[in-house]
Enzyme design. Structure first.
Site, PDB file in Angstrom:
ATOM      1  N   ILE A 125       5.036  55.060  19.923  1.00  0.00           N
ATOM      2  CA  ILE A 125       5.091  55.649  21.258  1.00  0.00           C
ATOM      3  C   ILE A 125       4.726  54.527  22.209  1.00  0.00           C
ATOM      4  CG2 ILE A 125       4.148  57.388  22.809  1.00  0.00           C
ATOM      5  CD1 ILE A 125       3.802  59.224  20.453  1.00  0.00           C
ATOM      6  N   TYR A 152      -2.948  62.704  19.927  1.00  0.00           N
ATOM      7  CA  TYR A 152      -3.059  61.427  20.631  1.00  0.00           C
ATOM      8  C   TYR A 152      -4.526  61.027  20.599  1.00  0.00           C
ATOM      9  CZ  TYR A 152      -2.664  58.103  24.590  1.00  0.00           C
ATOM     10  OH  TYR A 152      -2.708  57.000  25.409  1.00  0.00           O
ATOM     11  N   LYS A 190      -0.632  59.635  17.305  1.00  0.00           N
ATOM     12  CA  LYS A 190      -0.464  58.417  18.084  1.00  0.00           C
ATOM     13  C   LYS A 190      -1.824  57.725  18.111  1.00  0.00           C
ATOM     14  CE  LYS A 190       0.321  56.577  22.726  1.00  0.00           C
ATOM     15  NZ  LYS A 190       0.602  56.845  24.146  1.00  0.00           N
TER      16      LYS A 190
END
Length: 286
Positions: free
Chosen positions: A195, A126, A154
């Site tokens: 996401i 992330y 992400k």
């Protein structure tokens, strides 16, 4: 996959039944899975027991392959422990921030991800340089992928140019849209997943937008994107949790309160969110 909010009762205890219903509703609306215990899920305010039970609840409703728990923590050992917990609960993957207790250098970042990857569950990096102060640049992502530590990223930096460099440096690394307000741009640049935040409130329209975007169907995607974007951009603001929960309440779902130190939106922001959400609902979005 929706980064799920977490419903609290008025006394700020976790309403697990409401959360189970929320996960089921998102899947019924066409979402592919859920990401519990991310920032939207207010994981920093949860006890260990609460955080573990949220994962188990999501897996019970959705099945493990459709659950990607966030395993962020200040230390690598704690993140590894949460990855072990997720794997033990049957989750199919985990979402991991870089070390966020200090501005970690690349070698520390690589060691952090390698430690969590030893849990044996696929790790999605992330990249949120705004909150962590650590930027997972394309070359660092390529190194993490080469190490065997991550399978996807992400991408929340908002810099859509990175999509092309990531594809050049790590062509087998999956790119996932990480901010709602760059969905169309990153989808057209080759992202293979999202996401997402705002589908918590308007899942059907969000799924339609995503499917059209990744298919390159601009005739469908662009009008939807223009309509939803005034709300989607709240996903990148400091008050994103409160904004999305308020929109959920207005859409007839359980958004509910946030735990301190997050407090309700100031009246001006709340009025703006209310007006945007009510207009979209009146226009048939859900």
């Amino acid at each position: 996959m929706v980064a799920t909010t977490l419903p609290f009762r008025d006394d700020l205890t976790v309403d697990y039944d409401a959360y189970a219903a929320q996960v089921a509703r998102l899947l019924e609306a066409g979402c592919d899975g859920v990401v519990p215990n991310g920032s939207l899920g207010e994981y920093q305010t949860l006890t260990d027991d609460e955080r573990a039970r949220v994962v188990r609840t999501a897996v019970e409703v959705a099945g493990g392959d459709r659950v990607m728990p966030g395993v962020a923590a200040y230390g690598s050992a704690e993140s590894r422990r949460w990855a072990d917990q997720a794997a033990g609960a049957g989750a199919g993957s985990v979402l991991l921030l870089p070390p966020n207790a200090f501005r970690a250098e690349p070698s520390s970042v690589r060691a952090h991800f390698a430690e969590v990857a030893r849990a044996g569950v696929p790790v999605v990096a992330y990249n949120n340089p705004f909150d962590t102060k650590v930027d997972l640049t394309p070359d660092l992502l390529a190194a993490l992928h080469s190490d065997g530590s991550i399978v996807a990223v992400k991408e929340f930096s908002g810099d859509v140019r990175r999509a092309y460099e990531i594809a050049e440096l790590a062509p087998d690394l999956d790119l996932l849209i990480g901010a709602d307000d760059v969905l169309l741009e990153l989808a057209l640049a080759g992202a293979v997943g999202w996401i997402a935040g705002y589908p918590n409130a308007l899942p059907v329209s969000s799924v339609a937008l995503y499917r059209a975007a990744v298919a390159g169907d601009l005739a469908v995607a662009l009008p939807l994107y223009r309509a939803l974007h005034p709300l989607l951009r709240w996903d990148s603001k400091t008050e994103f949790v409160q904004a999305i929960k308020l929109s959920m309440d207005l859409a007839g779902q359980r958004g509910g309160p946030t735990r301190p130190p997050r407090f309700p939106l100031p009246s001006g922001q709340a009025a703006a969110i209310r007006a945007l959400t009510e207009k979209l609902i009146a226009d048939g979005h859900r």
